[in-house]
Design a protein around this motif. Structure first.
Motif: not given
Length: 582
Positions: A173-191
């Motif tokens: 849920f923490v982002n600085i420059y990367v799109n926060k939704i893309r980061k969350a969904l990437y984490c979902l893929c990794e999980a």
């Protein structure tokens, strides 16, 4: 929004075991981010400001350092070429997914990549950013941290620990420059493992057919390609993950269901012709961003509606899904302010003391927090109760006494400002009190008048003595310290329901306090309650506090540190404050 050791009044700060204040946050979801700026105010003045920061912990293991600019990230496109040569296909897919803003362009290039293309996708992206005079270096390094390629990070000359604290890549849920939704969904893929991925695609395919979408098949090893396609056709959106959340719920992936549901709510619309508006049509980055901005379109939309909006679940609030708050008696707020400590000498209590001969320092600046809390809650009409410098045994007694005085009031807040450690706070006799005990107390006493009503425990204290390092600095500066070491109803309500705990910092770390103006956490909470109290429900307000506090930075000896508040809830409904009294 935190410039280096600077707030509205350039006040000094203390640290409650993991805080720091630094640069401005760039706008999210934008490729036109401003880099972290080096500020050059008078050095003596900066040093003076940093001296007033401290930690609310039992053991002060930190030394303050003079503020310095955040580590500057500089890269050339030639370095990006070298980086890309060290990446495998999986890493390239992940980076393109995190870096490219246009999903159609990203999907087109990735489709070629997984089919054998040797195109330099990251290198070409960096060149494109340069041609448009966009700042891209920080975004690339953040993405490398998210995919955990620290070998490349070290090759570029950065240290893992510094970047982990700066970008928090492990927090979805923490982002600085990367799109926060893309980061969350990437984490979902990794999980997800391969079985989870197959189950996801097996459920989405018939859902596509029901919704009239064309389900395209890609290599299932790269779920990011599916996500990009779903984004292109609108099955998932930057401001609406309803379809995906529904699939996750069917999969019994309730953890991710809740995470994504809380991360970004759906678009809100109103049915009347006069006020028929959607947040999507105004194109905000997200409702979350609007929560942080009182001048945003969310506020203008809110004022035009007959009923409040819940940003969490994008439904109109009614009597069934919000707590009943009587504006005439909205609640009771108990403020326990621990300032001056001594070490207990009673032999039977020695096992409750901090280790060795640790002495808990006076919590300078805590009176500012107390006054601000009183001012904030009084403006909403709360009955205020205060208690100062209580021993470990008096803290639960005082809470129970005030609880038993509650009859018709609609809610109960307990605000405790003290030194602390993980899972505990300290009485003024330096004996610890387990927070779990206080939470059980809040859920068990005076149930006749408090069952079914929101109860909130706010804790300004450390949960450890460690600070999260960000960057290296020269030693100096030492004014930073640590705050650590019967209701008639037909509804059946579980005893532990309706409790919200909001702690200044996550377990294992400290909480920053300013000796002259008060703590980051309490000051931010009061500011957000005043600005947003009757417009957004309490949990959304707390989310904006987390965002505000976590954007601040503070320089310690040889490093820069930060803190993130923590919240835990068993609320069953939405909790809105009444309007501020005139």
């Amino acid at each position: 929004m935190g410039a280096l050791l600077s707030t509205e009044n350039n006040d000094e700060y203390l640290q409650d075991s993991s805080c720091s204040e630094d640069e401005e946050d760039p706008e999210e979801n934008s490729t036109n981010e401003e880099p972290h700026r080096r500020l050059s105010p008078n050095y003596d003045e900066i040093t003076r400001l940093a001296y007033d920061l401290t930690l609310d912990s039992a053991t002060d293991t930190t030394d303050a350092a003079p503020p310095a600019a955040t580590m500057t990230i500089t890269l050339t496109v030639d370095q990006v070429m070298v980086v890309e040569n060290h990446l495998d296909t999986y890493e390239k897919v992940s980076l393109v997914y995190l870096l490219y803003d246009n999903p159609a362009v990203a999907l087109e290039h990735l489709t070629k990549l997984v089919n054998g293309s040797n195109d330099k996708l990251i290198y070409n992206w960096a060149i494109f950013q340069n041609l448009k005079n966009l700042k891209w270096q920080e975004k690339l390094v953040e993405a490398l941290c998210i995919i955990q390629n620290y070998e490349v990070v070290r090759m570029l000359g950065f240290t893992r620990d510094n970047l982990v604290v700066r970008f928090s890549p492990h927090l979805y849920f923490v982002n600085i420059y990367v799109n926060k939704i893309r980061k969350a969904l990437y984490c979902l893929c990794e999980a997800f493992d391969s079985t989870d991925g197959d189950n996801l695609l097996g459920l989405v395919c018939p859902d596509f057919q029901n919704k009239g979408f064309n389900f395209k098949v890609y290599n299932p090893e790269y779920l990011e390609l599916y996500l990009l396609h779903w984004e292109i056709i609108g099955y998932i959106k930057q401001d609406n993950l309803t379809n995906l959340c529904a699939i996750l719920k069917v999969m019994d992936q309730l953890d991710w269901y809740e995470k994504l549901k809380q991360l970004i709510p759906a678009v809100v619309t109103h049915s009347s012709e006069k006020t028929k508006t959607s947040l999507d049509s105004k194109k905000p980055k997200s409702i979350f961003d609007d929560i942080l901005n009182p001048s945003s379109s969310l506020f203008s939309l809110q004022s035009s509606l007959d009923t409040p909006i819940s940003a969490d679940n994008a439904v109109f609030v009614n009597s069934d899904n919000k707590y009943d708050v009587n504006p005439g008696c909205p609640g009771v707020c108990l403020i326990i302010n621990q300032e001056n400590f001594y070490r207990e000498i009673e032999p039977s209590l020695q096992d409750l003391l901090p280790p060795s001969e640790t002495k808990l320092d006076p919590r300078m600046g805590t009176q500012h927090d107390k006054r601000k809390l009183i001012e904030t809650f009084e403006q909403f009409g709360f009955r205020i109760e205060t208690a100062d410098n209580l021993t470990h045994s008096d803290i639960p007694k005082e809470i129970e006494k005030v609880m038993n005085s509650i009859t018709t009031e609609s809610s109960f807040f307990v605000c405790i400002m003290s030194h602390g450690d993980e899972g505990v706070i300290y009485g003024v006799n330096s004996c610890r009190v387990h927070v779990k005990k206080l939470k059980n107390l809040l859920c068990s006493k005076n149930r006749r008048n408090l069952s079914g009503k929101p109860k909130v425990l706010i804790l300004q204290s450390c949960q450890g003595t460690r600070c999260q390092p960000i960057a290296s600095f020269e030693p100096d500066n030492d004014n930073i310290v640590i705050d650590g070491p019967s209701m008639s109803t037909s509804e059946v309500i579980p005893p532990l329901a309706d409790l919200f705990t909001f702690w200044a910092t996550v377990p294992g770390y400290g909480a920053i306090r300013n000796k002259k103006t008060g703590s980051w956490f309490i000051q931010s909470l009061c500011e957000k309650l005043t600005t947003l109290g009757d417009k957004h429900h309490f949990e959304d307000i707390c989310t904006s506090v987390v965002r505000d506090v976590s954007s601040k930075k503070w320089s310690q000896i040889k490093e820069e540190v930060a803190m993130v508040p923590s919240k835990d809830s068993t609320f069953r409904k939405l909790f809105y404050f009444p309007p501020i009294r005139k």
